[in-house]
Design a protein around this motif. Structure first.
Motif, PDB file in Angstrom:
ATOM      1  N   VAL A 121       0.810  -1.182   0.083  1.00 43.16           N
ATOM      2  CA  VAL A 121      -0.123   0.026   0.198  1.00 43.16           C
ATOM      3  C   VAL A 121       0.878   1.256   0.070  1.00 43.16           C
ATOM      4  N   ALA A 122       1.929   1.225   0.576  1.00 39.42           N
ATOM      5  CA  ALA A 122       2.772   2.428   0.824  1.00 39.42           C
ATOM      6  C   ALA A 122       3.244   2.831  -0.594  1.00 39.42           C
ATOM      7  N   ALA A 123       3.564   1.611  -1.398  1.00 37.53           N
ATOM      8  CA  ALA A 123       4.303   2.114  -2.732  1.00 37.53           C
ATOM      9  C   ALA A 123       3.269   2.565  -3.436  1.00 37.53           C
ATOM     10  N   ALA A 124       1.873   1.990  -3.663  1.00 32.03           N
ATOM     11  CA  ALA A 124       0.690   2.439  -4.319  1.00 32.03           C
ATOM     12  C   ALA A 124       0.589   3.890  -3.829  1.00 32.03           C
ATOM     13  N   ILE A 125       0.584   4.290  -2.662  1.00 32.85           N
ATOM     14  CA  ILE A 125       0.411   5.826  -2.421  1.00 32.85           C
ATOM     15  C   ILE A 125       1.429   6.669  -2.793  1.00 32.85           C
ATOM     16  N   THR A 147      -5.672   4.841   6.746  1.00 37.41           N
ATOM     17  CA  THR A 147      -6.722   3.952   6.987  1.00 37.41           C
ATOM     18  C   THR A 147      -7.149   3.333   5.592  1.00 37.41           C
ATOM     19  N   ILE A 148      -7.185   1.811   6.109  1.00 39.25           N
ATOM     20  CA  ILE A 148      -7.575   0.906   4.860  1.00 39.25           C
ATOM     21  C   ILE A 148      -8.849   0.283   5.030  1.00 39.25           C
ATOM     22  N   ASP A 149      -9.923   0.594   4.023  1.00 38.65           N
ATOM     23  CA  ASP A 149     -11.080  -0.007   4.196  1.00 38.65           C
ATOM     24  C   ASP A 149     -11.769   0.359   5.510  1.00 38.65           C
ATOM     25  N   GLY A 150     -11.704   1.672   6.194  1.00 38.26           N
ATOM     26  CA  GLY A 150     -12.348   2.005   7.301  1.00 38.26           C
ATOM     27  C   GLY A 150     -11.319   1.696   8.366  1.00 38.26           C
ATOM     28  N   HIS A 152      -4.943   3.348  11.294  1.00 38.45           N
ATOM     29  CA  HIS A 152      -3.700   3.187  11.916  1.00 38.45           C
ATOM     30  C   HIS A 152      -3.077   1.895  11.232  1.00 38.45           C
ATOM     31  N   CYS A 153      -3.257   1.403  10.038  1.00 35.27           N
ATOM     32  CA  CYS A 153      -2.814   0.308   9.225  1.00 35.27           C
ATOM     33  C   CYS A 153      -1.418   0.703   8.822  1.00 35.27           C
TER      34      CYS A 153
END
Length: 84
Positions: free
Chosen positions: A25-29, A61-64, A67-68
């Motif tokens: 997810v960090a890379a996608a951001i 926040t991932i899918d609601g 702190h992920c």
């Protein structure tokens, strides 16, 4: 000829992003062009520091779920990511 790599579609702060399966997810951001992942309680822009889940600076926040640690989670099709 090798087949094209499998991709997944995620949404980063309302921006649709297609990434190769297995992307964090960090890379996608970062691919989405975001310069920071969250804002500290004192108002400072924060982003990944260690990249291995130790520093907690990449929390989103991932899918609601708040702190992920985005550097530890792989993108899934349809994932909704919020950096603010």
């Amino acid at each position: 000829m090798q087949p094209a790599p499998e991709t997944v579609d995620v949404v980063i702060d309302g921006i649709p992003v297609r990434v190769i399966a297995g992307t964090t997810v960090a890379a996608a951001i970062l691919i989405a062009g975001k310069e920071h992942f969250r804002t500290s309680v004192s108002g400072e822009a924060r982003g990944p520091l260690c990249g291995i889940g130790v520093c907690f600076e990449c929390r989103v926040t991932i899918d609601g779920v708040a702190h992920c640690r985005s550097c530890q989670i792989l993108c899934r099709n349809g994932m909704d990511v919020r950096t603010t």
